[in-house]
Design a protein around this motif. Structure first.
Motif, short mmCIF file in Angstrom:
data_model
loop_
_atom_site.label_atom_id
_atom_site.label_comp_id
_atom_site.label_asym_id
_atom_site.label_seq_id
_atom_site.Cartn_x
_atom_site.Cartn_y
_atom_site.Cartn_z
N HIS A 54 7.38 -5.34 13.43
CA HIS A 54 7.16 -4.18 14.22
C HIS A 54 7.54 -4.27 15.79
N LEU A 110 4.56 5.37 5.55
CA LEU A 110 5.09 5.14 6.97
C LEU A 110 6.55 4.82 7.08
N HIS A 111 6.78 3.72 6.09
CA HIS A 111 8.29 3.34 6.33
C HIS A 111 9.17 4.30 5.64
N SER A 167 -5.35 -5.97 13.87
CA SER A 167 -4.94 -4.55 13.16
C SER A 167 -4.13 -3.77 13.92
N TYR A 173 6.36 1.71 17.34
CA TYR A 173 6.28 0.57 16.60
C TYR A 173 5.86 -0.83 17.44
N THR A 201 0.74 -1.26 0.08
CA THR A 201 0.04 -0.02 0.04
C THR A 201 0.73 1.29 -0.04
N ASP A 247 -1.01 2.23 10.76
CA ASP A 247 -1.55 2.50 9.22
C ASP A 247 -3.11 2.47 9.36
N TYR A 250 0.30 3.76 1.72
CA TYR A 250 0.45 4.52 3.04
C TYR A 250 1.43 3.76 3.91
N ALA A 251 1.39 2.13 3.77
CA ALA A 251 2.62 1.54 4.47
C ALA A 251 3.93 1.87 3.87
N ASP A 257 2.33 -0.76 18.14
CA ASP A 257 1.50 -1.15 17.20
C ASP A 257 1.67 -2.63 16.86
N GLY A 276 -5.19 0.76 10.68
CA GLY A 276 -5.94 -0.65 10.10
C GLY A 276 -7.11 -0.82 11.34
#
Length: 140
Positions: free
Chosen positions: A116, A47-48, A89, A77, A41, A93, A43-44, A80, A95
């Motif tokens: 994570h 984020l990274h 989830s 992290y 994705t 992200d 957005y992933a 998460d 989720g």
């Protein structure tokens, strides 16, 4: 160079590699999933990328910035990963907001969140244990 700043450079490189795995055919399965666990994705990747840039900027800036990176990044992290392990989830992200609690097998939740948990856990160790133990009067 200071060990904490070198670790921040390492995290920047590692997070950059995480992004690249989504574009290396050997890591993509027939369902277009990375290692069969992670959906590619934007957005992933974002984020990274932000995390990698944060690590690199901290490493370039100072030891204190690198310590702060590890302290904050580690908690974000790791938390998460814990949420993902418990609910399927994560929150980084969004989720948990988008998908809610997912009914996934424990093994899937573990392997999907292990990165994570590991990255965050090691960052916590660096930020809260290694950094204070290697700080000298010059770095204080």
């Amino acid at each position: 160079m200071d060990i904490v700043r070198l670790c921040a450079w390492g995290y920047a490189a590692l997070l950059g590699f995480v992004i690249l795995t989504g574009y290396i055919p050997a890591f993509i399965d027939v369902n277009d999933m990375i290692f069969g666990l992670f959906r590619r994705t934007w957005y992933a990747d974002g984020l990274h990328l932000v995390s990698a840039l944060w690590a690199a900027i901290a490493a370039m800036t100072s030891r204190r910035a690198s310590e702060l990176f590890f302290q904050l990044f580690g908690v974000f992290y790791f938390a998460d990963g814990v949420l993902g392990l418990l609910t399927g989830s994560g929150y980084l992200d969004f989720g948990i907001l988008i998908n809610g609690v997912l009914n996934l097998p424990l093994s899937t939740r573990f392997f999907a969140n292990a990165p994570h948990l590991a990255l965050g856990g090691v960052a916590i160790l660096i930020g809260y244990l290694l950094a204070p133990r290697t700080r000298t009067a010059v770095h204080a």
